[in-house]
Design a protein around this motif. Structure first.
Motif, PDB file in Angstrom:
ATOM      1  N   TRP A  35      36.707   1.001   9.210  1.00  0.00           N
ATOM      2  CA  TRP A  35      36.861   1.701   8.588  1.00  0.00           C
ATOM      3  C   TRP A  35      35.834   3.306   9.361  1.00  0.00           C
ATOM      4  O   TRP A  35      34.435   2.858   9.523  1.00  0.00           O
ATOM      5  CB  TRP A  35      36.399   2.174   7.189  1.00  0.00           C
ATOM      6  N   ARG A  37      34.693   6.840  10.654  1.00  0.00           N
ATOM      7  CA  ARG A  37      34.667   7.852   9.987  1.00  0.00           C
ATOM      8  C   ARG A  37      34.223   9.233  11.339  1.00  0.00           C
ATOM      9  O   ARG A  37      33.292   9.060  11.845  1.00  0.00           O
ATOM     10  CB  ARG A  37      33.495   8.677   9.008  1.00  0.00           C
ATOM     11  N   ARG A  44      31.957   9.346  16.571  1.00  0.00           N
ATOM     12  CA  ARG A  44      32.540   9.011  14.810  1.00  0.00           C
ATOM     13  C   ARG A  44      31.665   7.447  15.169  1.00  0.00           C
ATOM     14  O   ARG A  44      30.673   7.115  16.075  1.00  0.00           O
ATOM     15  CB  ARG A  44      33.291   8.390  16.295  1.00  0.00           C
ATOM     16  N   TYR A  93      38.214  10.204   8.144  1.00  0.00           N
ATOM     17  CA  TYR A  93      38.212   9.082   7.785  1.00  0.00           C
ATOM     18  C   TYR A  93      39.474   8.445   8.648  1.00  0.00           C
ATOM     19  O   TYR A  93      40.407   7.994   8.581  1.00  0.00           O
ATOM     20  CB  TYR A  93      38.137   8.597   6.213  1.00  0.00           C
ATOM     21  N   TYR A  94      38.849   7.451   9.385  1.00  0.00           N
ATOM     22  CA  TYR A  94      39.829   6.174  10.397  1.00  0.00           C
ATOM     23  C   TYR A  94      39.886   5.288   9.404  1.00  0.00           C
ATOM     24  O   TYR A  94      38.676   5.026   9.556  1.00  0.00           O
ATOM     25  CB  TYR A  94      39.953   6.894  11.268  1.00  0.00           C
ATOM     26  N   TRP A 111      44.766   1.916  15.625  1.00  0.00           N
ATOM     27  CA  TRP A 111      43.372   3.170  15.382  1.00  0.00           C
ATOM     28  C   TRP A 111      44.870   4.067  14.206  1.00  0.00           C
ATOM     29  O   TRP A 111      46.095   3.802  14.706  1.00  0.00           O
ATOM     30  CB  TRP A 111      43.243   4.242  16.029  1.00  0.00           C
ATOM     31  N   GLY A 114      44.045  10.027  10.860  1.00  0.00           N
ATOM     32  CA  GLY A 114      43.162   9.999   9.682  1.00  0.00           C
ATOM     33  C   GLY A 114      43.764  10.543   8.146  1.00  0.00           C
ATOM     34  O   GLY A 114      44.292  11.291   8.155  1.00  0.00           O
TER      35      GLY A 114
END
Length: 121
Positions: A35, A37, A44, A93-94, A111, A114
């Motif tokens: 995770w 962000r 990031r 958030y990814y 990926w 988000g």
């Protein structure tokens, strides 16, 4: 492989949210999951990660004791439980999936889009 994060929203300081990351087009237990962000005008950063082999977990210092990552392989889903949220947790958030990775750095191969988390009163 596709990832879809969800569960973001607006929450007051001290509140909680649970983010979910669903993996499709592949089997979750093949991948390490991270995770990340990104806040406006900031780099990031890696927030948390979970190992595919033994589910070892990793956390950024800023979230230790407040965030918990877990995985449910049969559901192809990874969760990020966030508690005692602070305004500085506000970010997109990814989630990401990868093979051989440095947990909070990468490189991650896949990926998802988000989900926005906003912590504000």
């Amino acid at each position: 492989v596709q990832l879809q994060a969800s569960g973001g929203g607006l929450v007051q300081p001290g509140g909680s949210l649970r983010l979910s990351c669903v993996v499709s087009g592949g089997t979750l237990d093949y991948y390490n999951i991270g995770w990340f962000r990104q806040a406006p005008e900031k780099e990031r950063e890696g927030v948390s990660a979970i190992n595919r082999v033994d589910s070892s977990t990793y956390y950024a210092e800023s979230v230790k004791g407040r965030f918990t990552i877990s995985r449910d392989n049969p559901k192809n889903t990874v969760y990020l439980q966030m508690t005692n949220l602070k305004p500085e947790d506000t970010a997109v958030y990814y989630c990401a999936a990868g093979g051989i990775v440095i947990p909070l750095q990468g490189p991650y191969d896949y990926w998802g889009p988000g989900t926005q988390v906003t912590v504000s009163s």
